[in-house]
Each structure stands twice: as C-alpha cells, then as structure tokens.
Design an enzyme around this catalytic site. Structure first.
Site, PDB file in Angstrom:
ATOM      1  N   GLU A  85       0.795  -1.232   0.000  1.00  0.00           N
ATOM      2  CA  GLU A  85       0.000   0.000   0.000  1.00  0.00           C
ATOM      3  C   GLU A  85       0.830   1.286   0.000  1.00  0.00           C
ATOM      4  O   GLU A  85       0.351   2.344   0.405  1.00  0.00           O
ATOM      5  CB  GLU A  85      -0.969   0.022   1.188  1.00  0.00           C
ATOM      6  CG  GLU A  85      -1.859  -1.197   1.261  1.00  0.00           C
ATOM      7  CD  GLU A  85      -2.949  -1.086   2.301  1.00  0.00           C
ATOM      8  OE1 GLU A  85      -3.597  -0.020   2.364  1.00  0.00           O
ATOM      9  OE2 GLU A  85      -3.165  -2.060   3.035  1.00  0.00           O
ATOM     10  N   HIS A 131     -10.160   5.263  19.008  1.00  0.00           N
ATOM     11  CA  HIS A 131     -11.156   4.317  19.504  1.00  0.00           C
ATOM     12  C   HIS A 131     -10.629   3.589  20.744  1.00  0.00           C
ATOM     13  O   HIS A 131      -9.450   3.261  20.829  1.00  0.00           O
ATOM     14  CB  HIS A 131     -11.486   3.262  18.446  1.00  0.00           C
ATOM     15  CG  HIS A 131     -12.444   3.740  17.417  1.00  0.00           C
ATOM     16  ND1 HIS A 131     -12.479   3.201  16.138  1.00  0.00           N
ATOM     17  CD2 HIS A 131     -13.413   4.686  17.451  1.00  0.00           C
ATOM     18  CE1 HIS A 131     -13.432   3.805  15.444  1.00  0.00           C
ATOM     19  NE2 HIS A 131     -13.997   4.705  16.207  1.00  0.00           N
ATOM     20  N   PRO A 153     -10.036  -0.364  20.562  1.00  0.00           N
ATOM     21  CA  PRO A 153      -9.805  -0.433  19.122  1.00  0.00           C
ATOM     22  C   PRO A 153      -9.967  -1.873  18.662  1.00  0.00           C
ATOM     23  O   PRO A 153      -9.995  -2.799  19.479  1.00  0.00           O
ATOM     24  CB  PRO A 153      -8.349   0.015  18.987  1.00  0.00           C
ATOM     25  CG  PRO A 153      -7.721  -0.462  20.258  1.00  0.00           C
ATOM     26  CD  PRO A 153      -8.781  -0.309  21.328  1.00  0.00           C
ATOM     27  N   SER A 154     -10.053  -2.093  17.377  1.00  0.00           N
ATOM     28  CA  SER A 154     -10.141  -3.458  16.880  1.00  0.00           C
ATOM     29  C   SER A 154      -8.784  -3.996  16.446  1.00  0.00           C
ATOM     30  O   SER A 154      -8.659  -5.178  16.149  1.00  0.00           O
ATOM     31  CB  SER A 154     -11.143  -3.565  15.728  1.00  0.00           C
ATOM     32  OG  SER A 154     -10.809  -2.691  14.704  1.00  0.00           O
ATOM     33  N   HIS A 188      -2.531  -1.433  17.727  1.00  0.00           N
ATOM     34  CA  HIS A 188      -1.360  -0.640  17.366  1.00  0.00           C
ATOM     35  C   HIS A 188      -1.909   0.782  17.275  1.00  0.00           C
ATOM     36  O   HIS A 188      -2.840   1.024  16.499  1.00  0.00           O
ATOM     37  CB  HIS A 188      -0.770  -1.090  16.031  1.00  0.00           C
ATOM     38  CG  HIS A 188       0.407  -0.284  15.587  1.00  0.00           C
ATOM     39  ND1 HIS A 188       1.698  -0.761  15.600  1.00  0.00           N
ATOM     40  CD2 HIS A 188       0.494   0.988  15.098  1.00  0.00           C
ATOM     41  CE1 HIS A 188       2.522   0.171  15.149  1.00  0.00           C
ATOM     42  NE2 HIS A 188       1.809   1.251  14.833  1.00  0.00           N
ATOM     43  N   LEU A 189      -1.340   1.707  18.036  1.00  0.00           N
ATOM     44  CA  LEU A 189      -1.972   3.026  18.153  1.00  0.00           C
ATOM     45  C   LEU A 189      -2.185   3.667  16.786  1.00  0.00           C
ATOM     46  O   LEU A 189      -1.276   3.724  15.959  1.00  0.00           O
ATOM     47  CB  LEU A 189      -1.123   3.953  19.018  1.00  0.00           C
ATOM     48  CG  LEU A 189      -1.841   5.264  19.402  1.00  0.00           C
ATOM     49  CD1 LEU A 189      -2.928   4.998  20.435  1.00  0.00           C
ATOM     50  CD2 LEU A 189      -0.860   6.304  19.912  1.00  0.00           C
ATOM     51  N   HIS A 190      -3.404   4.140  16.572  1.00  0.00           N
ATOM     52  CA  HIS A 190      -3.759   4.813  15.321  1.00  0.00           C
ATOM     53  C   HIS A 190      -4.838   5.839  15.617  1.00  0.00           C
ATOM     54  O   HIS A 190      -5.592   5.736  16.585  1.00  0.00           O
ATOM     55  CB  HIS A 190      -4.237   3.812  14.271  1.00  0.00           C
ATOM     56  CG  HIS A 190      -5.398   2.977  14.714  1.00  0.00           C
ATOM     57  ND1 HIS A 190      -5.262   1.935  15.602  1.00  0.00           N
ATOM     58  CD2 HIS A 190      -6.717   3.020  14.390  1.00  0.00           C
ATOM     59  CE1 HIS A 190      -6.444   1.377  15.819  1.00  0.00           C
ATOM     60  NE2 HIS A 190      -7.351   2.018  15.089  1.00  0.00           N
ATOM     61  N   VAL A 191      -4.905   6.841  14.746  1.00  0.00           N
ATOM     62  CA  VAL A 191      -5.836   7.959  14.909  1.00  0.00           C
ATOM     63  C   VAL A 191      -6.727   8.037  13.681  1.00  0.00           C
ATOM     64  O   VAL A 191      -6.265   7.834  12.551  1.00  0.00           O
ATOM     65  CB  VAL A 191      -5.065   9.291  15.101  1.00  0.00           C
ATOM     66  CG1 VAL A 191      -6.011  10.487  15.065  1.00  0.00           C
ATOM     67  CG2 VAL A 191      -4.292   9.262  16.419  1.00  0.00           C
ATOM     68  N   HIS A 192      -8.015   8.319  13.900  1.00  0.00           N
ATOM     69  CA  HIS A 192      -8.982   8.437  12.808  1.00  0.00           C
ATOM     70  C   HIS A 192      -9.196   9.913  12.460  1.00  0.00           C
ATOM     71  O   HIS A 192      -9.354  10.752  13.361  1.00  0.00           O
ATOM     72  CB  HIS A 192     -10.317   7.820  13.223  1.00  0.00           C
ATOM     73  CG  HIS A 192     -10.215   6.372  13.605  1.00  0.00           C
ATOM     74  ND1 HIS A 192     -10.478   5.356  12.725  1.00  0.00           N
ATOM     75  CD2 HIS A 192      -9.850   5.788  14.771  1.00  0.00           C
ATOM     76  CE1 HIS A 192     -10.291   4.200  13.327  1.00  0.00           C
ATOM     77  NE2 HIS A 192      -9.910   4.436  14.576  1.00  0.00           N
TER      78      HIS A 192
END
Length: 337
Positions: free
Chosen positions: A186, A269, A272-273, A276-280
């Site tokens: 990706e 969230h 989260p599902s 691994h830290l992520h931001v929306h």
C-alpha cells in the site's frame, strides 16, 4: 528528525483494497493469514466475481448502514470467507448523470402530489464496495455477526487482570500494519509520512472511503512506534507524538484534499479493533462508525487530559461498548462486570 513530506499529487487515492475491512461498529482490522486477494493477469484469480461463492449464512443486514455481511465458501476451496457489501455514497460529481434518461423510474404508488418510485440507476453509478476476508477465522465471523452490545466500566485493575492479557494472547495479527510502515504494501496509498522514530506516523485512506468524494472522507494515522497498543498505554511523554499527529495530519489533509481542520473529526477508539496506536480523521459530514460515547475519544481531549495528568489513562476508568458475542465480554462476565 527526518523531514516529513506530503505524498503524491492532489488526485484522490486509488481503489486498491485491503482485507482489513471493518463492520459498521468498529474500525479496520485483519489477520496475518488474510492477505489481499488481487486479480492479476496470468495468476489464479480469486473473487473476480461471486460465481463460485456459496452463501452459508447472513451475518448482518444493516438497513441503517446499507451494509450486508455474509459468511460463505468458495467451491472446491478450503475454509470460509466473510464478504461485506456496502452501498457507497452518491458522487456529487455525477449527479447530472443520475438525473438523466439513464435512470429508470418504476412507480410504487402515486397519491396527489406525492410520488413513490424505485430509481434504477446505471450500474456504473450504483457502486457497492465489496470487502473480503479469506480465509476467515472464527473471530472474524464473530466480529461481523450482528449482536447486541453491553457497556463495560474498565477500571485500571480490570485492564490489568482481563483486557491486557486478552490483548497479549488473542488480538488480531498486526502484520498488515507493519507491511504499511515498511512500505511492503500500500505504498501508493500513503497520503503523508513523517518517519521520525518517536513522533512519526503514516497517513492512509481508511477502507470505508473510496477517495471519490469528500463528504465521507476517512483516513487513518498509524504511528511508527510499535510499543503503544491503545489509549491505555498513553502517558505524558507521548504528548509530542499526539500533537504531531493532530497538527500534521490535519495539515496534510488540508493540502491534499482542501478540507480545513474545523471540518474534521480527529479521534481514537477504545476499545480499538487492532492494537497498534492509530488515529482516525473523518469529515464531520460523515457519520463514521464508532463515533459514539463508549467508543470515540477526541484527540484534542486526550492531549488535554495528558497535559493535566501524565498518568491519566493509566488511572482512569474507561467505559466502552463490546459485542455480547465478543470473547472479551465473556471474560468480564466471569468477573461479574
């Protein structure tokens, strides 16, 4: 620190699809065994159509979200698949094509000045997104199965006794995330990248967004660090990382798509599902999944809480919703929570 840079030209991202699809209630997740299935010239083509797909059962048919999730199998192949079909938003650039002789109207009823009809749009104007997980495991099937939900008031003690062991032993593989971070997969979808080891992140379109209209804009910022699983791990020392994602993420979206910061909702969230830290980053005009109380935490609020107390998310009670068929719910039930 390496210099951060916006990626690509101002055109929208392509429709290349990942198998880490999400239901209407959670954000994207996948498993290591569920790699992207692409139709490539000269290779065995999986899911170029649904001709050999056999439906086992309907997992969820959501009228509200115009989404259908089914469990099925491929003839002559082992294992099962989860297929999620969802109607895409209308493309404002093609409105004139919709309101033309190409659209057939079939009358349901007519009463005085009121007409009720079914509009049969040309197929190219009536897109349905198909996200596929194959081979799917039981945890994928449970995740998309329609279920009632419950609230859990997670204390720090319950996190240590129940949630943390579950994360360590039962959460989805993060291999697909590392593939993105290492540019193995990706890479052409990356909108922005700051490669700094401590405060860096990669910004990519979420699967719920085709990139064709801004009304449902949805991107994810994935942190470069691999030692932060969720909101619970955040401490005062992570404020520079969070501020970097807050500021540079919004700036990159403004540069790429022309959407200003005050038109964006930026949040995390919990639960989260994938851990691994992520931001929306979503357009306010889009009623994105998981923006309700018990799921979403605005990034600006998270930063403010950590500025007040660096151990806020270590000490706080964090309520969240969980599906009643989720393994984590059964573990809390054992504690009578």
């Amino acid at each position: 620190m390496a210099e951060a840079a916006a990626k690509g030209d101002p055109s929208p991202p392509t429709k290349k699809m990942r198998t880490d699809d999400s239901s209407n209630a959670v954000d994207s997740t996948t498993d290591k065994s569920c790699e992207q299935v692409e139709a490539t010239s000269g290779e065995d083509e999986l899911f170029s159509s649904f001709e050999e797909f056999e439906i086992i059962r309907i997992l969820n048919n959501s009228e509200e979200h115009k989404m259908l999730a089914v469990e099925g199998r491929l003839q002559g192949r082992p294992g099962t698949a989860v297929v999620v079909l969802q109607k895409l938003p209308f493309n404002a650039d093609k409105i004139e094509e919709i309101f033309s002789r190409s659209t057939n109207l079939l009358e349901i009823f007519h009463n005085d000045i009121y007409y009720n009809k079914t509009a049969l749009l040309p197929s190219e104007l009536n897109d349905v997104r198909a996200n596929i997980i194959y081979p799917a495991e039981e945890k994928h099937i449970l995740r998309f199965e329609r279920q009632s939900c419950s609230f859990v008031d997670e204390t720090p003690q319950l996190y240590k006794e129940i949630t943390k062991p579950f994360i360590d032993s039962s959460s989805f593989s993060k291999e697909w995330i590392y593939n993105i971070l290492e540019h193995k997969k990706e890479a052409d979808r990356i909108i922005f990248e700051d490669p700094d080891a401590e405060t860096g992140f990669i910004l990519v379109p979420d699967l719920k967004w085709t990139g064709e209209q801004l009304e449902d804009l949805y991107l994810q910022g994935i942190v470069c660090r691999r030692d932060i699983t969720s909101l619970r791990d955040l401490r005062g020392c992570h404020i520079p990382l969070l501020k970097n994602m807050h500021d540079k993420g919004r700036a990159a979206i403004k540069e790429k798509y022309g959407v200003p910061a005050h038109k964006l909702r930026v949040y995390l969230h919990y639960q989260p599902s994938f851990y691994h830290l992520h931001v929306h980053y979503t357009a306010i005009s889009f009623e994105a999944p998981g923006t309700w109380a018990g799921k979403a935490h605005l990034l600006s609020t998270v930063i403010s809480n950590l500025e007040i107390c660096g151990q806020y998310y270590e000490k706080a009670v964090l309520p969240f919703t969980v599906k009643d068929n989720h393994p984590l719910r059964s573990k809390f039930e054992e504690k009578e929570c």
